[in-house]
Design a protein around this motif. Sequence first.
Motif, PDB file in Angstrom:
ATOM      1  N   GLY A  38      21.958  -5.109   7.821  1.00  0.00           N
ATOM      2  CA  GLY A  38      20.676  -4.438   7.937  1.00  0.00           C
ATOM      3  C   GLY A  38      19.628  -5.007   6.997  1.00  0.00           C
ATOM      4  N   GLN A  39      20.038  -5.290   5.763  1.00  0.00           N
ATOM      5  CA  GLN A  39      19.097  -5.856   4.804  1.00  0.00           C
ATOM      6  C   GLN A  39      18.636  -7.241   5.248  1.00  0.00           C
ATOM      7  N   GLY A  40      19.575  -8.041   5.760  1.00  0.00           N
ATOM      8  CA  GLY A  40      19.210  -9.363   6.245  1.00  0.00           C
ATOM      9  C   GLY A  40      18.259  -9.299   7.431  1.00  0.00           C
ATOM     10  N   LEU A  41      18.525  -8.377   8.359  1.00  0.00           N
ATOM     11  CA  LEU A  41      17.663  -8.234   9.531  1.00  0.00           C
ATOM     12  C   LEU A  41      16.264  -7.783   9.134  1.00  0.00           C
ATOM     13  N   MET A  42      16.204  -6.804   8.256  1.00  0.00           N
ATOM     14  CA  MET A  42      14.898  -6.289   7.837  1.00  0.00           C
ATOM     15  C   MET A  42      14.111  -7.343   7.069  1.00  0.00           C
ATOM     16  N   ASP A  43      14.795  -8.063   6.192  1.00  0.00           N
ATOM     17  CA  ASP A  43      14.107  -9.120   5.438  1.00  0.00           C
ATOM     18  C   ASP A  43      13.593 -10.209   6.367  1.00  0.00           C
ATOM     19  N   TRP A  44      14.413 -10.589   7.347  1.00  0.00           N
ATOM     20  CA  TRP A  44      13.988 -11.630   8.292  1.00  0.00           C
ATOM     21  C   TRP A  44      12.776 -11.175   9.098  1.00  0.00           C
ATOM     22  N   MET A  45      12.794  -9.941   9.577  1.00  0.00           N
ATOM     23  CA  MET A  45      11.678  -9.451  10.383  1.00  0.00           C
ATOM     24  C   MET A  45      10.403  -9.332   9.548  1.00  0.00           C
ATOM     25  N   THR A  46      10.541  -8.828   8.318  1.00  0.00           N
ATOM     26  CA  THR A  46       9.367  -8.705   7.452  1.00  0.00           C
ATOM     27  C   THR A  46       8.801 -10.075   7.106  1.00  0.00           C
ATOM     28  N   ASN A  47       9.688 -11.019   6.791  1.00  0.00           N
ATOM     29  CA  ASN A  47       9.225 -12.376   6.458  1.00  0.00           C
ATOM     30  C   ASN A  47       8.542 -13.033   7.658  1.00  0.00           C
ATOM     31  N   TYR A  48       9.056 -12.793   8.841  1.00  0.00           N
ATOM     32  CA  TYR A  48       8.449 -13.378  10.040  1.00  0.00           C
ATOM     33  C   TYR A  48       7.067 -12.789  10.287  1.00  0.00           C
ATOM     34  N   LEU A  49       6.938 -11.464  10.125  1.00  0.00           N
ATOM     35  CA  LEU A  49       5.650 -10.823  10.349  1.00  0.00           C
ATOM     36  C   LEU A  49       4.621 -11.249   9.309  1.00  0.00           C
ATOM     37  N   THR A  50       5.056 -11.406   8.077  1.00  0.00           N
ATOM     38  CA  THR A  50       4.118 -11.851   7.042  1.00  0.00           C
ATOM     39  C   THR A  50       3.834 -13.349   7.147  1.00  0.00           C
ATOM     40  N   TRP A  51       4.744 -14.112   7.774  1.00  0.00           N
ATOM     41  CA  TRP A  51       4.518 -15.549   7.972  1.00  0.00           C
ATOM     42  C   TRP A  51       3.379 -15.793   8.960  1.00  0.00           C
ATOM     43  N   LEU A  80      -9.332  -3.165  14.944  1.00  0.00           N
ATOM     44  CA  LEU A  80      -9.960  -4.274  14.239  1.00  0.00           C
ATOM     45  C   LEU A  80     -10.459  -3.848  12.861  1.00  0.00           C
ATOM     46  N   ILE A  81     -11.208  -2.753  12.810  1.00  0.00           N
ATOM     47  CA  ILE A  81     -11.769  -2.293  11.531  1.00  0.00           C
ATOM     48  C   ILE A  81     -10.658  -1.843  10.586  1.00  0.00           C
ATOM     49  N   GLY A  82      -9.686  -1.100  11.125  1.00  0.00           N
ATOM     50  CA  GLY A  82      -8.603  -0.587  10.281  1.00  0.00           C
ATOM     51  C   GLY A  82      -7.746  -1.679   9.691  1.00  0.00           C
ATOM     52  N   LEU A  83      -7.340  -2.648  10.499  1.00  0.00           N
ATOM     53  CA  LEU A  83      -6.484  -3.717  10.003  1.00  0.00           C
ATOM     54  C   LEU A  83      -7.234  -4.649   9.053  1.00  0.00           C
ATOM     55  N   LEU A  84      -8.513  -4.880   9.310  1.00  0.00           N
ATOM     56  CA  LEU A  84      -9.316  -5.669   8.370  1.00  0.00           C
ATOM     57  C   LEU A  84      -9.453  -4.944   7.030  1.00  0.00           C
ATOM     58  N   PHE A  85      -9.554  -3.623   7.061  1.00  0.00           N
ATOM     59  CA  PHE A  85      -9.599  -2.848   5.826  1.00  0.00           C
ATOM     60  C   PHE A  85      -8.294  -3.006   5.035  1.00  0.00           C
ATOM     61  N   VAL A  86      -7.158  -2.909   5.736  1.00  0.00           N
ATOM     62  CA  VAL A  86      -5.862  -3.081   5.057  1.00  0.00           C
ATOM     63  C   VAL A  86      -5.757  -4.474   4.455  1.00  0.00           C
ATOM     64  N   LEU A  87      -6.177  -5.479   5.203  1.00  0.00           N
ATOM     65  CA  LEU A  87      -6.143  -6.851   4.696  1.00  0.00           C
ATOM     66  C   LEU A  87      -7.070  -7.007   3.495  1.00  0.00           C
ATOM     67  N   ASN A  88      -8.229  -6.384   3.541  1.00  0.00           N
ATOM     68  CA  ASN A  88      -9.194  -6.476   2.442  1.00  0.00           C
ATOM     69  C   ASN A  88      -8.650  -5.833   1.163  1.00  0.00           C
ATOM     70  N   GLN A  89      -7.825  -4.799   1.324  1.00  0.00           N
ATOM     71  CA  GLN A  89      -7.267  -4.114   0.161  1.00  0.00           C
ATOM     72  C   GLN A  89      -5.975  -4.769  -0.348  1.00  0.00           C
ATOM     73  N   ASP A  90      -5.641  -5.945   0.197  1.00  0.00           N
ATOM     74  CA  ASP A  90      -4.457  -6.702  -0.224  1.00  0.00           C
ATOM     75  C   ASP A  90      -3.165  -5.900  -0.028  1.00  0.00           C
ATOM     76  N   LEU A  91      -3.093  -5.195   1.104  1.00  0.00           N
ATOM     77  CA  LEU A  91      -1.913  -4.386   1.420  1.00  0.00           C
ATOM     78  C   LEU A  91      -1.228  -4.867   2.701  1.00  0.00           C
ATOM     79  N   TRP A  92      -1.525  -6.091   3.104  1.00  0.00           N
ATOM     80  CA  TRP A  92      -0.990  -6.570   4.382  1.00  0.00           C
ATOM     81  C   TRP A  92       0.531  -6.682   4.363  1.00  0.00           C
ATOM     82  N   SER A  93       1.098  -7.253   3.305  1.00  0.00           N
ATOM     83  CA  SER A  93       2.560  -7.389   3.232  1.00  0.00           C
ATOM     84  C   SER A  93       3.237  -6.026   3.188  1.00  0.00           C
ATOM     85  N   ASP A  94       2.635  -5.064   2.480  1.00  0.00           N
ATOM     86  CA  ASP A  94       3.189  -3.705   2.465  1.00  0.00           C
ATOM     87  C   ASP A  94       3.101  -3.072   3.854  1.00  0.00           C
ATOM     88  N   LEU A  95       2.021  -3.353   4.564  1.00  0.00           N
ATOM     89  CA  LEU A  95       1.881  -2.833   5.921  1.00  0.00           C
ATOM     90  C   LEU A  95       2.971  -3.382   6.836  1.00  0.00           C
TER      91      LEU A  95
END
Length: 322
Positions: A38-51, A80-95
């Motif tokens: 589970g940890q490997g799967l979650m890490d792989w999916m998160t890394n892919y999404l952030t990549w 568009l506005i919401g996701l740009l706000f998250v990106l602007n607040q440097d929370l994209w990887s947490d998202l």
Amino acid sequence: MLPNMLLQQLPVADWVESITNWLTNTLSGLFGFIQTVGQGLMDWMTNYLTWINPFVMIAIVVIGAFFISGRKLGLATFSLIGLLFVLNQDLWSDLMSTFTLVLISSLVSVVIGVPLGIWSSKSDRAQAVITPILDFMQTMPGFVYLIPAVAFFGIGVVPGVFSSVIFALPPTVRMTNLGIRQVPEELVEAAESFGSTGSQRLFKLDLPLAKNTIMAGINQTIMLSLSMVVMSSMIGAPGLGRGVLSAVQRAQVGTGFVNGISLVILAIIIDRYTQNINRLMSAESKAIDKDAKLKQMKVRRGVLIGSIVVIVVSAIVQAVMG
């Protein structure tokens, strides 16, 4: 004697502790395997999404929102506005970490919940057993699920998924059971009179008619999984919930507000996506039914015209021959 017996405290806490310790020791290999995979799967999916480039991901979400909402700009603009706000607040990887947690938890809940709901709808005895368990799962505070999750899997994202699945599973089971039980009895009798097997009735009658109700349950499951994000951060699950927890511990109102708004944005986007997908599926089913009716009408019209032509030709031939 009786009052003393009633006043004597039952060692329920010791019993639960003993059962938990026994499960931890007996199934430690299984829990360790699930934790590793589970940890490997979650890490792989998160890394892919952030990549993926954030702007590319935002474009995909916005374009998808535009088309699934019937080419309306409301959901697309908000995304568009919401996701740009998250990106602007440097929370994209947490998202992305939060989205991964919600996605896996929801998929596991649906994979378990839909078959349980089908079983419960087909058997009154199964419903009598499953319903009290669902009541227990829904009324127990979510924080309590963190204790066995940590005991079984340790600290990390896997116990977060485990606790989220337990907390979010009941709506899918209940709504699947309700949707199938609400299928009109006349249609069930008609299907049985035509010799339909159990699987044919399930996949061609029960599930299609109960689809809207089941999708409503899945939507609620996704929202409950998202609501467990903050609590899961207490046992090491990454994501936006960790920022909220840190803000609470340090009394940082601004940081907590920004992380909370980011969670709200994600929740609204996911909720609207699932609702519009359900609407599209319903519209597609109606379109298929409409096309089938049109084809049936054309066939009947062709048969009627053909019959008239045959009758007229036969009458003319008979008149000529006579």
